[in-house]
Design an enzyme around this catalytic site. Structure first.
Site, PDB file in Angstrom:
ATOM      1  N   PRO A 195       0.817  -1.211   0.000  1.00 35.45           N
ATOM      2  CA  PRO A 195       0.000   0.000   0.000  1.00 35.45           C
ATOM      3  C   PRO A 195       0.854   1.265   0.000  1.00 35.45           C
ATOM      4  O   PRO A 195       2.047   1.197   0.302  1.00 35.45           O
ATOM      5  CB  PRO A 195      -0.811  -0.098   1.298  1.00 35.45           C
ATOM      6  N   PRO A 196       0.258   2.399  -0.362  1.00 32.50           N
ATOM      7  CA  PRO A 196       1.004   3.651  -0.436  1.00 32.50           C
ATOM      8  C   PRO A 196       1.601   4.037   0.918  1.00 32.50           C
ATOM      9  O   PRO A 196       1.014   3.763   1.954  1.00 32.50           O
ATOM     10  CB  PRO A 196      -0.044   4.687  -0.833  1.00 32.50           C
ATOM     11  N   GLY A 199       6.869   2.727   2.211  1.00 36.61           N
ATOM     12  CA  GLY A 199       8.326   2.836   2.094  1.00 36.61           C
ATOM     13  C   GLY A 199       8.918   2.122   0.891  1.00 36.61           C
ATOM     14  O   GLY A 199      10.090   1.766   0.901  1.00 36.61           O
ATOM     15  N   THR A 201       9.399   3.331  -2.284  1.00 39.53           N
ATOM     16  CA  THR A 201      10.371   4.201  -2.934  1.00 39.53           C
ATOM     17  C   THR A 201      11.625   4.318  -2.076  1.00 39.53           C
ATOM     18  O   THR A 201      12.756   4.243  -2.566  1.00 39.53           O
ATOM     19  CB  THR A 201       9.758   5.598  -3.158  1.00 39.53           C
ATOM     20  N   HIS A 415     -25.098  12.348  21.473  1.00 35.33           N
ATOM     21  CA  HIS A 415     -24.694  11.390  20.445  1.00 35.33           C
ATOM     22  C   HIS A 415     -23.337  10.770  20.810  1.00 35.33           C
ATOM     23  O   HIS A 415     -23.185   9.544  20.822  1.00 35.33           O
ATOM     24  CB  HIS A 415     -24.613  12.105  19.093  1.00 35.33           C
ATOM     25  N   GLU A 416     -22.384  11.604  21.151  1.00 32.27           N
ATOM     26  CA  GLU A 416     -21.042  11.094  21.450  1.00 32.27           C
ATOM     27  C   GLU A 416     -21.023  10.285  22.746  1.00 32.27           C
ATOM     28  O   GLU A 416     -20.431   9.215  22.811  1.00 32.27           O
ATOM     29  CB  GLU A 416     -20.025  12.242  21.525  1.00 32.27           C
TER      30      GLU A 416
HETATM   31  P1  ADP Z   1       5.729   4.437  -1.003  1.00 25.36           P
HETATM   32  O1  ADP Z   1       6.709   4.565  -2.107  1.00 25.36           O
HETATM   33  O2  ADP Z   1       5.581   3.034  -0.508  1.00 25.36           O
HETATM   34  O3  ADP Z   1       4.402   5.049  -1.284  1.00 25.36           O
HETATM   35  P2  ADP Z   1       7.570   6.149   0.289  1.00 25.36           P
HETATM   36  O4  ADP Z   1       8.804   5.347   0.230  1.00 25.36           O
HETATM   37  O5  ADP Z   1       7.433   7.218  -0.726  1.00 25.36           O
HETATM   38  O6  ADP Z   1       6.296   5.224   0.255  1.00 25.36           O
HETATM   39  O7  ADP Z   1       7.442   6.754   1.750  1.00 25.36           O
HETATM   40  C1  ADP Z   1       7.216   8.115   1.979  1.00 25.36           C
HETATM   41  C2  ADP Z   1       7.978   8.595   3.194  1.00 25.36           C
HETATM   42  O8  ADP Z   1       7.473   7.969   4.373  1.00 25.36           O
HETATM   43  C3  ADP Z   1       9.437   8.211   3.154  1.00 25.36           C
HETATM   44  O9  ADP Z   1      10.169   9.189   2.498  1.00 25.36           O
HETATM   45  C4  ADP Z   1       9.799   8.112   4.621  1.00 25.36           C
HETATM   46  O10 ADP Z   1      10.069   9.385   5.159  1.00 25.36           O
HETATM   47  C5  ADP Z   1       8.527   7.614   5.250  1.00 25.36           C
HETATM   48  N1  ADP Z   1       8.551   6.152   5.386  1.00 25.36           N
HETATM   49  C6  ADP Z   1       7.704   5.288   4.786  1.00 25.36           C
HETATM   50  N2  ADP Z   1       7.984   4.029   5.128  1.00 25.36           N
HETATM   51  C7  ADP Z   1       9.048   4.077   5.957  1.00 25.36           C
HETATM   52  C8  ADP Z   1       9.813   3.079   6.635  1.00 25.36           C
HETATM   53  N3  ADP Z   1       9.526   1.784   6.536  1.00 25.36           N
HETATM   54  N4  ADP Z   1      10.854   3.490   7.409  1.00 25.36           N
HETATM   55  C9  ADP Z   1      11.149   4.795   7.526  1.00 25.36           C
HETATM   56  N5  ADP Z   1      10.461   5.776   6.898  1.00 25.36           N
HETATM   57  C10 ADP Z   1       9.417   5.438   6.128  1.00 25.36           C
HETATM   58 ZN    ZN Z   2     -21.617   8.892  15.571  1.00 26.80          ZN
HETATM   59 MG    MG Z   3       6.413   5.742  -3.761  1.00 26.88          MG
END
Ligand code: ADP
Ligand code: ZN
Ligand code: MG
Length: 608
Positions: A195-196, A199, A201, A415-416
């Site tokens: 998932p996005p 980490g 990249t 509600h809460e």
């Molecule tokens: P993805 O490519 O999976 O969408 P990214 O690598 O772009 O995610 O992550 C975005 C930022 O989030 C990274 O630059 C880093 O700062 C932080 N991050 C994400 N995952 C990690 C991880 N496993 N360890 C340390 N930092 C992380």
């Molecule tokens: Zn509610």
């Molecule tokens: Mg990425």
């Protein structure tokens, strides 16, 4: 056009005035103490002061009227004025030149600005001509190259398995000979799936960093352009450049944008994308044994990838990069807090516990938000207060201003408190962390629950409890204000209730319909390889599903209403407290509820 002309006129004029200003400054060899001395010695004939610039024109005895000495004065010069008076010197204040002097100043600023602008453009141009070395042919190559990423494995935390698997890739890049010597074929492609924000990249950069090789990157969406053929030529350029720089690493982000199954998609295939994909496959096949290029691609949609991409010799290695678990989150928090000032009492462990489901990017963002809040509050170091606030902000959005007391606020409070008390008195529900009337994002009031542990498996009792808790808000509105007064505030709750109860029936086999998987919601319709048949069941079963869902929700709602009805006094008390304080912490909440001797409600067995 007019404005352009005016602009160039100003430019000319300012250059000119700029020069005179420079010339005038050169004459300033005569300073303030010289002036005082000359006045006392009776050598001064006349002085004019320009108040806008605070420069005095001093005419010495025996000089002509166009030969003056210029002296920069201080703001207040009572001594000078007194001396001038005492020596009977011809003295005037001339503000005539004032406006022109300030214009001169403005002009100087203008010239400076233009010079800087020019310099900036020059630098930009030379930088882009350097980058132009990577521009080939007619395609505007959009890939980036980093000679050294500067990222190391220690900067990536919480995804240890992935790191371990990729450690080998680093060795391939560093010493390809070792492998070819024994006849081992070096893998060409690795697919990072996850998932996005987890980490991917970062991990790819870390590999390049560890292996000390250049990092070429491009995003799949950048391959796919409006103009046919551009994508394919970009792929060619990218690989050509990479070969020149081998060993190196090519990173293709969002590969699903190019690598979707060919011939799929509503409205027929996309020629451009297919060409790009074919080119990519050709390039990857074209590697000779040890060119030392490794292609790493990332996606969060492996299911839509063309199977040709996953064949041996292409992206035959697949590495999962998933959301970090509790220890992983701790590791990531450690990495990202290393360069921040964090107060000693802050426990990263507690933060990791409070953030299940956060990705690495969320955690990095969380600490950054906390740091910004710390600056805003003019504090020295990040404390738990800022962290809490930042967590809330990351989960639920920006804090708004609370409502003024009134009927709407009372209704939201009921509600809460309804959610919180039903949650507290239903077995199997997560504990209340806090109830608040401070709006955040879309929500006008919020009840937070602490998830007990990592949410792996969830029992039927827990699911029932969750549905009951979600219905607690509406139940309170209903019981206390009557069903004519119920509001739209429960919309989101009801959506989640519906989805949970539907899944209980159609996915988890938790109803009288038995152990049947009746729905496969992993298949988005736009996949398009075949029109996905979302309902494989008959009309009769569909009716039964609806009936089961309704029965679960009905049962839970009745339970929620019962809790509200039976605990009216303590609810009223809690609502008053909430309106007064705006936030009630979970511990206090439970304490008050316990004192009132309320009994938890056993979930009645579903009967139908
Ligand atoms: P993805 O490519 O999976 O969408 P990214 O690598 O772009 O995610 O992550 C975005 C930022 O989030 C990274 O630059 C880093 O700062 C932080 N991050 C994400 N995952 C990690 C991880 N496993 N360890 C340390 N930092 C992380
Ligand atoms: Zn509610
Ligand atoms: Mg990425």
């Amino acid at each position: 056009m007019l404005s352009f002309m005016a602009g160039s006129l100003v430019l000319l004029q300012s250059l000119f005035v700029g020069n005179t200003a420079l010339a005038q400054q050169k004459k300033q060899a005569f300073d303030y103490s010289d002036l005082l001395r000359s006045i006392e010695a009776g050598e001064v004939r006349k002085i004019t002061i320009d108040p806008s610039t605070n420069i005095a024109d001093v005419y010495l005895e025996g000089t002509k009227d166009n030969e003056s000495q210029q002296v920069k004065l201080f703001n207040q010069n009572p001594e000078l004025i007194a001396k001038i008076r005492a020596n009977n010197i011809d003295f005037s204040v001339q503000s005539l030149g004032a406006s022109s002097a300030s214009v001169i100043n403005l002009m100087q600023v203008g010239v400076l600005f233009l010079l800087i602008l020019g310099l900036f453009i020059l630098i930009k141009r030379s930088a882009s001509s350097a980058a132009g070395a990577m521009n080939f042919g007619k395609s505007r190559a959009r890939f980036q190259m980093e000679a050294a990423t500067g990222v190391e494995f220690k900067d990536v935390a919480g995804i240890e398995e992935a790191k371990e698997e990729l450690g080998e890739v680093v060795t391939f890049l560093k010493t390809p000979d070792k492998f070819t010597a024994v006849g081992a074929k070096i893998p060409r492609g690795v697919l990072l799936i996850g998932p996005p924000g987890t980490g991917k990249t970062l991990l790819a950069k870390a590999i390049a960093g560890e292996a000390q090789v250049p990092f070429f990157s491009i995003s799949g969406s950048e391959f796919v352009e409006m103009f046919v053929g551009v994508g394919a030529s970009r792929v060619r350029d990218l690989f050509r450049k990479a070969k020149e720089n081998a060993p190196c690493l090519i990173f293709i982000d969002e590969i699903d944008a190019v690598g979707r199954q060919r011939g799929a998609g509503i409205g027929g295939g996309n020629d451009e994308r297919e060409q790009t994909l074919n080119q990519l496959l050709t390039e990857m096949d074209g590697f000779e044994g040890n060119t030392g290029i490794i292609v790493i691609a990332a996606t969060n949609r492996p299911d839509v990838l063309d199977s040709a991409l996953l064949r041996p010799g292409r992206f035959d290695r697949q590495v999962m990069v998933d959301y970090p678990d509790m220890n992983g989150r701790l590791g990531i928090l450690e990495v990202h807090s290393a360069n921040k000032k964090v107060a000693p009492e802050v426990s990263l462990h507690t933060i990791a516990q409070r953030t299940p489901g956060f990705s690495g990017a969320d955690l990095a963002n969380l600490l950054n938000e906390a740091a910004i809040l710390t600056v805003r509050k003019r504090k020295e170091a990040i404390t738990m207060n800022e962290i809490d606030e930042a967590i809330d902000r990351v989960i639920a959005g920006m804090e708004g201003t609370p409502l003024v007391d009134g009927k709407a606020k009372r209704l939201i409070a009921y509600h809460e408190v309804g959610h919180a008390i039903v949650g507290t008195l239903t077995k199997g529900h997560d504990p209340v962390e806090k109830v608040t009337l401070i709006p955040r994002g879309q929500a006008r009031g919020l009840t937070w629950f602490t998830p007990d542990e990592e949410q792996g498996l969830i029992s039927r009792t827990q699911l029932f409890a969750r549905i009951t808790g979600l219905l607690g808000g509406r139940a309170a509105e209903d019981v206390i204000f009557g069903d004519g007064e119920i509001t739209t505030g429960a919309g989101n709750d009801i959506e989640r209730v519906t989805s949970l109860s539907r899944q209980m029936v159609t996915k988890f086999g938790m109803s009288n319909l038995g152990l049947l998987a009746l729905e496969d919601d992993n298949q988005p319709i736009f996949l398009g390889n075949d029109t996905v048949n979302r309902s494989d069941y008959s009309q009769e079963i569909a009716e039964k599903i609806d009936q089961q869902i309704r029965s679960i929700v009905f049962q839970c709602y009745e339970n929620a209403k019962q809790i509200i009805t039976e605990n009216r006094p303590v609810i009223d008390k809690l609502v008053d407290l909430l309106i007064e304080k705006e936030t009630i912490e979970g511990d206090l909440f439970r304490e008050i509820v316990e004192k009132s001797n309320s009994k938890p409600l056993e979930m009645a067995k579903l009967s139908n």
